[in-house]
Every structure is written in structure tokens, then in C-alpha cells.
Motif scaffolding. Sequence first.
Motif: not given
Length: 295
Positions: A99-100, A104-105, A107-109, A111-112
Motif C-alpha cells: 500500500y505504501l 498510497a499517494t 502524502r498518504q505514504a 503520514m502512514c
Amino acid sequence: MFDQLRNRFGSGLAVGIILMIVIWLIGMVILPQVLMIDYSFRPNLLPAELGGPKDHYSLINYQTLFNNKIHLSIFFKTIWSSVSVTMLTLLVCYPLAFYLAKVATPRQAAMCMLLLIIPFWINEILRTFSWYIILAYKGPLNALLQALGLIERPIRFLNGNGGVMIGMVYAYILFMVFPIYNGIESLDSNQIKAARNLGAGWIRTHWRVVIPHAKPGIATGCIMTFMLAAGSYAVPALLGSPGSRWFTQIIYNWFFEGGNWNQGAAYAFLLLLICIGFIALVMRIFKVGLGDIAR
């Protein structure tokens, strides 16, 4: 390696870096292991008996383990449990790493990854103790499950290996997720799209495209997680019950409570041999070399 360092830093600094690496390897890795092996083959003697007729090499310290059924069972349980922790951590981390890396974008990566890393700013003992509070008989997890009507009475999560497994998977998640992420992130996304366009399902795509490319990362994560789990002391000591002792606890007792460093060294050396055998097995299963793992 020396040529690369010389081209980047110059001959003088390159020699200094190589020298520091050699000193660190010899002083902090090789010599302690040699001393441990030497201790393991010698009997535990009084200071006055050192160098005397009783001070000779033998296998008595190793025989102690194989003659002690309780210690032997704990030894094999520790190895099997460490393998189980490794497999559980892999099952948890592979989807997260994919996912990372590919879903994921940025930004999402980011944050995770931040959410994964921030808890590890806290000392391992405190993080493990927090799981002790969460998994306690009257802790928040049991209270939540009872409030949701999923259980009638509290569950003793800390009775047995359950709490130890949960604590170790959490404690070593970063050592699995980042190597796998690095392996998957370098995969060209067009290969995944091509497999999907040719009719491959997600399971087949992962099995034939993603996993073969990420094998070095998966192997690295499995090796690091197994080594840390097999050598862990804090997690089983805090989250384990008296009936779920870890082999490292026995080694600790030989060294610091029994005062028998020779016996403890023999136990520690056997654990080291098992870890080396696991590394060789993982490298054979994934068909990777030391160069692939060191990338």
C-alpha cells in the motif's frame, strides 16, 4: 568498496572509514563471539582452579541443555515461536508495504510512515509495558470487547504466548515493513498494470510479479525479525506468563542470577547457531545472496 570511498571522500578519509569498520567488526562482533565460544567449552570453576587440571575443554555445558528436558523444550518452543512471529509480522507488513509503495499517494505514504515511526520514539520497555496494560485481564481491550458484547467475561491474553506474539509483532514491525517497502517501491508499476491487463488476478499478480521482485526485501525482513524475536528478553519477560518462558530468559538467569557464564555462553552459542541456520535457510528459500540482502 575502497575505490568508491576514495573517489567520494579521498584516500585519507577512505582509509580511516575502512579502519573504523574493521576495528568495530573485530572489537564488537568477532572477539566477543570468540570469547563466548571459548567460555562455552570450559567448565565453571572457582578462581583458584583456573589453569588447573579441571580447566580443560569439554562438551559438559552443551550436555546440560540436552539432559534438561525443560530447558530443551523451552529452546525448541522459542525457535518455533520466533518463526511464528516472523510469519505473522510478514502477513501484517506485506499488504502495508505494498500500500505504501504502490497505492498510497506521497502524502498518504508520508503520514502512514510517520504514524509507524512516532511510537518508536518511546523506549521499548515502555512500549511493551503499554501492551501489558492494554492486554491485562481488566484492561481496556477486554473492557471494549465486553462493551461491544463480543465476550461475556474477560480473556486472559497474558496467559500463554498470545501476549508475547502480539507484543513482538508490534515491536518488530518496522524491521519487516521497510525492507519490503524498499523492495516493492523499486518495481515498475507498469509491470503490475501489464499483468492485470493480461487477465491475472491480484493473487497471481503478487505471486508472479511483485513477490519475485521483492524477494531480497522479504528475506531481509524475515531475517531481522527472526533474529530480534529469538534474542528478545524484554517482551517475553513483561508479556509472558510463568509457563511461557523464552530461552533468552534462561540465558539471562545463567549469566546474572546463577553466575555460570560458561553455561550461559553455551546456551547463547546454540541460539546463535540456530539463527545462522535460519539465515541460510531463508537465503536458500528466496534464492538470494548476501549481496542482494545488503542492498
